[in-house]
Design a protein around this motif. Structure first.
Motif, mmCIF file in Angstrom:
data_model
loop_
_atom_site.group_PDB
_atom_site.id
_atom_site.type_symbol
_atom_site.label_atom_id
_atom_site.label_comp_id
_atom_site.label_asym_id
_atom_site.label_seq_id
_atom_site.Cartn_x
_atom_site.Cartn_y
_atom_site.Cartn_z
ATOM 1 N N CYS A 136 0.850 -1.196 0.000
ATOM 2 C CA CYS A 136 0.000 0.000 0.000
ATOM 3 C C CYS A 136 0.879 1.236 0.000
ATOM 4 O O CYS A 136 1.798 1.359 0.813
ATOM 5 C CB CYS A 136 -0.921 0.027 1.216
ATOM 6 S SG CYS A 136 -2.171 1.335 1.131
ATOM 7 N N GLN A 137 0.566 2.188 -0.897
ATOM 8 C CA GLN A 137 1.428 3.347 -1.100
ATOM 9 C C GLN A 137 0.861 4.652 -0.544
ATOM 10 O O GLN A 137 1.513 5.688 -0.643
ATOM 11 C CB GLN A 137 1.699 3.515 -2.596
ATOM 12 C CG GLN A 137 2.427 2.335 -3.212
ATOM 13 C CD GLN A 137 2.457 2.382 -4.724
ATOM 14 O OE1 GLN A 137 2.275 3.438 -5.334
ATOM 15 N NE2 GLN A 137 2.680 1.225 -5.352
ATOM 16 N N ASN A 138 -0.333 4.607 0.037
ATOM 17 C CA ASN A 138 -0.910 5.856 0.554
ATOM 18 C C ASN A 138 -1.539 5.672 1.928
ATOM 19 O O ASN A 138 -2.551 6.268 2.253
ATOM 20 C CB ASN A 138 -1.923 6.444 -0.429
ATOM 21 C CG ASN A 138 -3.176 5.590 -0.584
ATOM 22 O OD1 ASN A 138 -3.151 4.382 -0.367
ATOM 23 N ND2 ASN A 138 -4.270 6.234 -0.970
ATOM 24 N N VAL B 233 0.846 15.127 4.080
ATOM 25 C CA VAL B 233 0.710 16.382 3.327
ATOM 26 C C VAL B 233 1.807 16.497 2.282
ATOM 27 O O VAL B 233 1.568 16.907 1.133
ATOM 28 C CB VAL B 233 0.731 17.580 4.295
ATOM 29 C CG1 VAL B 233 0.827 18.895 3.526
ATOM 30 C CG2 VAL B 233 -0.523 17.561 5.174
ATOM 31 N N MET B 234 3.022 16.104 2.646
ATOM 32 C CA MET B 234 4.124 16.154 1.687
ATOM 33 C C MET B 234 3.882 15.204 0.519
ATOM 34 O O MET B 234 4.169 15.542 -0.641
ATOM 35 C CB MET B 234 5.440 15.812 2.392
ATOM 36 C CG MET B 234 5.875 16.860 3.412
ATOM 37 S SD MET B 234 7.396 16.370 4.290
ATOM 38 C CE MET B 234 8.554 16.286 2.922
ATOM 39 N N LYS C 16 2.772 14.606 -4.992
ATOM 40 C CA LYS C 16 2.156 13.530 -5.784
ATOM 41 C C LYS C 16 3.001 12.256 -5.760
ATOM 42 O O LYS C 16 3.258 11.617 -6.784
ATOM 43 C CB LYS C 16 1.916 13.995 -7.229
ATOM 44 C CG LYS C 16 0.910 15.134 -7.356
ATOM 45 C CD LYS C 16 0.692 15.514 -8.813
ATOM 46 C CE LYS C 16 -0.431 16.539 -8.962
ATOM 47 N NZ LYS C 16 -0.201 17.786 -8.195
ATOM 48 N N SER C 17 3.440 11.917 -4.559
ATOM 49 C CA SER C 17 4.305 10.745 -4.399
ATOM 50 C C SER C 17 3.651 9.749 -3.447
ATOM 51 O O SER C 17 2.683 10.054 -2.749
ATOM 52 C CB SER C 17 5.670 11.162 -3.833
ATOM 53 O OG SER C 17 5.580 11.463 -2.456
ATOM 54 N N ASP D 220 10.515 12.599 0.735
ATOM 55 C CA ASP D 220 11.919 12.947 0.951
ATOM 56 C C ASP D 220 12.183 13.157 2.443
ATOM 57 O O ASP D 220 11.633 14.078 3.059
ATOM 58 C CB ASP D 220 12.277 14.212 0.175
ATOM 59 C CG ASP D 220 13.729 14.601 0.346
ATOM 60 O OD1 ASP D 220 14.589 13.959 -0.262
ATOM 61 O OD2 ASP D 220 13.995 15.554 1.125
ATOM 62 N N TYR D 221 13.035 12.299 3.020
ATOM 63 C CA TYR D 221 13.216 12.377 4.467
ATOM 64 C C TYR D 221 13.876 13.682 4.903
ATOM 65 O O TYR D 221 13.495 14.260 5.934
ATOM 66 C CB TYR D 221 14.019 11.191 5.015
ATOM 67 C CG TYR D 221 14.273 11.399 6.491
ATOM 68 C CD1 TYR D 221 13.212 11.337 7.395
ATOM 69 C CD2 TYR D 221 15.538 11.750 6.964
ATOM 70 C CE1 TYR D 221 13.418 11.598 8.742
ATOM 71 C CE2 TYR D 221 15.739 12.006 8.312
ATOM 72 C CZ TYR D 221 14.678 11.935 9.199
ATOM 73 O OH TYR D 221 14.864 12.204 10.527
#
Length: 555
Positions: A489-491, A526-527, A532-533, A539-540
């Protein structure tokens, strides 16, 4: 708070929805609706509130969808004697919560049953009231709920209560992402990013994300404190005297006393699917005008507590050790001793159980504890001096007023735990291995309650599973531990049932940490939306910079 006033308060903010789950109330929620927001948070815990507030502050639309009527989980559910650990590593919205608690008790009207000067300022390893930093770490349940509802109201956050995820097939997935989920009322919640902030990990599980339940064997992650720990006694929650486990002492054929397993505990260090004990954290009052006598529960059976009589007969007198004082002559009373409020061994099925099964398990825990208190208060076999002291207390009349003064939230100390690409283990907690992508810090002792009660080879009753190991210094919690495997799962972000071993979760599972991780999860959400990632590709370095701006402590 009276019922009708509570209904009114829930309507604040325009998003609160109640159903007819409480007798006498008509449902506000319509069914079969579709609702959308950038960030959908499932669960009503303290982590859910901080996540929602941060997502809204960062400019996104957000909804909390939760089974609960009352927000805050254990923080507003009786755990007022906060497990702070090192409070210096508690920042961001979590620290703001404790600052607002401080402001609440700066108001003289908040001290209805006790003078502030008489309170005593006792905290868990720290003063309850920190005037220098304007924080307060010990509080009443209703004060915590007031702060959480204040967060919701000020930020205009939509909260849809008494909304239960349709399990197990209520999640719609497409190309490795959650598109929406449906509740048992047939309402659909669609979003860009989802946050599972439940104690159980129900959304995570319904999205087919990998998880585990129970204890890993010692060899899985090379952990000293993993698996079965027969003979390990770190706290006072074990039988110090040789106590006969049988209904008729010395006669095995008479059967075991209630609450004692007839199964062997397992080999030392071996894994199992058993879960550390749950209980209700109790808010008692000693003020004559604000206490309610301990009620006799339906189906009360005094034989369930015969083992406690034998504990008292052995000379044990530590009953009041965990009657921790909170303001207004009240307590946060936790489990203490070999036989107490922990209903050992009666929760193994809970994490993955159906709602009907969970409801029964929860009711069983309530019946057990109500019966225990009634037994201590009334049974002639309780030592007289203990009974007299116990009856100075009662349920707090002004707490949990729409639930018969009983806490709303059972203490789900541990349920499902996600298994992701990175698993927090004993090594990270004890500082033996570094975390390079910290999103928050913990510092509390490695801590597990008992998991089973059994008969030793010598023929006596004993508890197993409890440990407490000091953490040498605050540790970092990895961002990768709150995101699933990208292939699954990506989101979705999971700040409560995060990827952790049983041993490591013993320290991470503290309410301030959940608030911290909830805020960090929302920041990452939010990032991910803005860029749109996927959540895995946030990005850490940028995330770290944002968290520092929010005054999070990340090592």
């Amino acid at each position: 708070m009276k019922r009708r006033n509570f209904v009114k308060s829930l309507a604040i903010g325009g998003g609160a929805v109640l159903s007819g789950g409480i007798p006498g109330w008509e449902p506000f929620a319509r069914t079969g609706e579709r609702r959308e927001a950038d960030v959908i948070i499932y669960g009503g815990t303290s982590a859910a509130v901080t996540a929602a507030v941060k997502a809204k502050q960062l400019g996104k639309t957000v909804m909390i969808v939760c089974p609960e009527l009352h927000l805050g989980g254990m923080t507003s559910g009786g755990l007022g004697f906060t497990d702070t650990g090192n409070k210096a590593v508690i920042g961001g919205l979590a620290r703001e919560f404790y600052h607002r608690i401080y402001l609440h008790y700066e108001d003289a009207k908040s001290w209805q049953w006790q003078q502030k000067e008489a309170y005593g300022n006792k905290g868990q390893g720290t003063p309850a009231i920190d005037g220098t930093n304007r924080t307060m770490w010990i509080f009443e349940p209703h004060a915590a709920e007031k702060v959480f509802e204040g967060f919701i109201h000020e930020n205009g956050i939509a909260v849809f209560r008494d909304e239960w995820l349709e399990r197990p097939h209520g999640v719609q997935m497409k190309h490795g992402q959650i598109i929406s989920f449906k509740t048992v009322k047939s309402n659909v919640y669609a979003g860009k990013i989802f946050i599972d902030a439940t104690y159980e990990g129900d959304l995570m599980a319904a999205a087919s994300v990998s998880f585990t339940i129970g204890r890993e064997a010692a060899g899985v992650y090379n952990e000293k404190w993993a698996g079965v720990l027969t003979g390990v006694f770190h706290h006072d929650h074990y039988f110090k005297s040789r106590i006969d486990p049988y209904k008729i002492p010395g006669k095995p054929s008479s059967g075991l006393l209630p609450g004692i397993s007839g199964e062997a505990p397992g080999a030392y260090g071996s894994g199992d699917k058993k879960v550390q004990a749950y209980c209700y954290r109790m808010c008692f009052s000693s003020h004559p005008e604000n206490k309610v006598a301990f009620p006799q529960p339906s189906g009360y059976d005094p034989t369930q507590y015969e083992l406690l009589v034998r504990v008292f007969n052995s000379g044990w007198r530590e009953l009041f050790r965990k009657f921790d004082p909170i303001p207004n002559l009240k307590t946060d009373t936790n489990n203490h001793g070999p036989f107490s409020t922990d209903y050992i061994g009666m929760n193994y099925l809970y994490p993955d159980a159906s709602y009907t099964q969970r409801k029964q398990i929860i009711q069983n825990h309530r019946n057990y504890q109500q019966g225990l208190f009634y037994f201590i208060a009334t049974d002639q076999r309780i030592p007289r001096e203990v009974q007299q002291e116990f009856n100075k207390w009662g349920l707090a009349k002004d707490e949990f007023t729409d639930n018969e003064n009983w806490p709303f939230q059972l203490y789900i100390r541990e349920a499902r735990r996600m298994v992701s690409d990175f698993v927090m283990t004993e090594q990270e907690i004890l500082g033996e291995r570094a975390v390079t992508d910290s999103i928050g810090m913990g510092s509390y002792t490695l801590d597990s309650h008992n998991i089973q009660r059994y008969v030793t080879k010598e023929g006596f009753v004993q508890n197993e599973g409890d440990f407490g190991v000091a953490v040498p210094k605050p540790y970092n919690i990895s961002y990768r531990a709150i995101v699933p495997k990208a292939a699954e799962c990506q989101n979705l972000l999971v700040p409560v049932c995060l990827s952790s071993s049983h041993v490591a979760y013993g320290s991470i599972r503290m309410e301030p940490v959940f608030m911290i991780l909830g805020e960090s999860a929302a920041t990452a959400a939010v990032m991910a939306i803005d860029n749109k990632s996927s959540v895995q590709k946030v990005d850490y370095a940028a995330l770290k910079n944002n968290l520092l701006k929010q005054q999070q402590k990340i090592g």
